[in-house]
Design a protein around this motif. Structure first.
Motif, short mmCIF file in Angstrom:
data_model
loop_
_atom_site.label_atom_id
_atom_site.label_comp_id
_atom_site.label_asym_id
_atom_site.label_seq_id
_atom_site.Cartn_x
_atom_site.Cartn_y
_atom_site.Cartn_z
N THR A 207 181.73 17.62 6.96
CA THR A 207 181.64 16.59 8.43
C THR A 207 181.19 17.45 9.63
O THR A 207 181.88 18.55 9.93
CB THR A 207 182.35 15.59 8.67
OG1 THR A 207 183.74 16.53 8.58
CG2 THR A 207 182.81 14.72 7.28
N SER A 221 176.35 8.65 11.36
CA SER A 221 177.34 8.65 10.23
C SER A 221 176.39 9.22 8.82
O SER A 221 176.86 9.71 8.01
CB SER A 221 177.91 7.46 9.88
OG SER A 221 176.97 6.52 9.79
N VAL A 226 180.75 12.86 12.79
CA VAL A 226 181.60 12.06 13.30
C VAL A 226 182.14 12.32 14.55
O VAL A 226 181.80 13.28 15.19
CB VAL A 226 183.05 12.23 12.13
CG1 VAL A 226 182.47 11.84 10.76
CG2 VAL A 226 183.35 13.75 12.20
#
Length: 226
Positions: A207, A221, A226
């Protein structure tokens, strides 16, 4: 020499043994006000206007850092370039130059010059696309603009590209760090384009924590942002 053009002793077609005399002559001209000094060994003929002395352009001041033997070896990026792209309103005396090799910061008159290592080949055609990618790379550091507004500005620029230019942008993005690749892919998809294999260059479980909201990049997303 034309007024406003920055030059050095290498611009004079004289034998090597006469160069020390030339340096002294130029020094006398600086002292008398006939020419002005930008940096060590670099001069220009001032142009007098009703508003005072007109300084040489930024491109003139750093042209020796941007081109060699007629080929680009660097390009202006960072805040100065982003302002011209409409990404920020900040005016700065700091110059950032993208280049393939690391160089230490230096001073050129009133300008502070820093260097950003560019992993791709620098060509005239690549430079506008590299600046777009640099804006994503420097997302957190662009003054006078939020990361969200920067992303919106980049989306506007990418939307104006042709399909071939978007594909080239994605190809160049693959040499950047993963978070830039993720942002580039998300931006391309958000303007209705394919991502040209950028997703395949990313780790599916990694991420990327970036200060970009879903309002600015609704599909973030899907790219693990994030």
């Amino acid at each position: 020499m034309p007024q406003g053009r920055v030059f050095s002793i290498s611009d004079f077609p004289i034998p090597l043994e006469y160069q020390p005399a030339l340096v002294k002559a130029l020094g006398r001209m600086v002292a008398s006000g006939g020419i002005r000094k930008v940096a060590k060994g670099r001069y220009y003929k001032p142009r007098q206007t009703i508003f005072g002395i007109l300084k040489p352009s930024v491109m003139e001041v750093v042209k020796d850092l941007l081109e060699r033997n007629g080929k680009p070896v660097g390009y202006i990026t960072g805040t100065a370039a982003f302002a011209q792209m409409g990404l920020t309103t900040q005016i700065t005396s700091a110059i950032t130059i993208g280049t393939n090799k690391y160089r230490r910061p230096l001073k050129r008159g009133e300008y502070s010059v820093s260097f950003l290592v560019q992993p791709n080949e620098i060509t005239e055609g690549n430079i506008p696309l590299l600046r777009i990618l640099d804006a994503l790379r420097l997302l957190r550091d662009i003054p006078a603009v939020s990361p969200d507004d920067c992303v919106r500005g980049v989306c506007r620029l990418v939307a104006a590209l042709s399909v071939a230019e978007r594909e080239r942008l994605a190809s160049l993005a693959k040499a950047y760090t993963p978070y830039v690749r993720a942002l580039s892919g998300a931006v391309l998809e958000s303007v209705g384009s394919e991502s040209f294999g950028l997703r395949d260059t990313l780790n599916g479980v990694t991420t990327y924590k970036l200060p970009v909201s879903a309002q600015a990049l609704p599909n973030k997303s899907a790219w693990n942002i994030v």
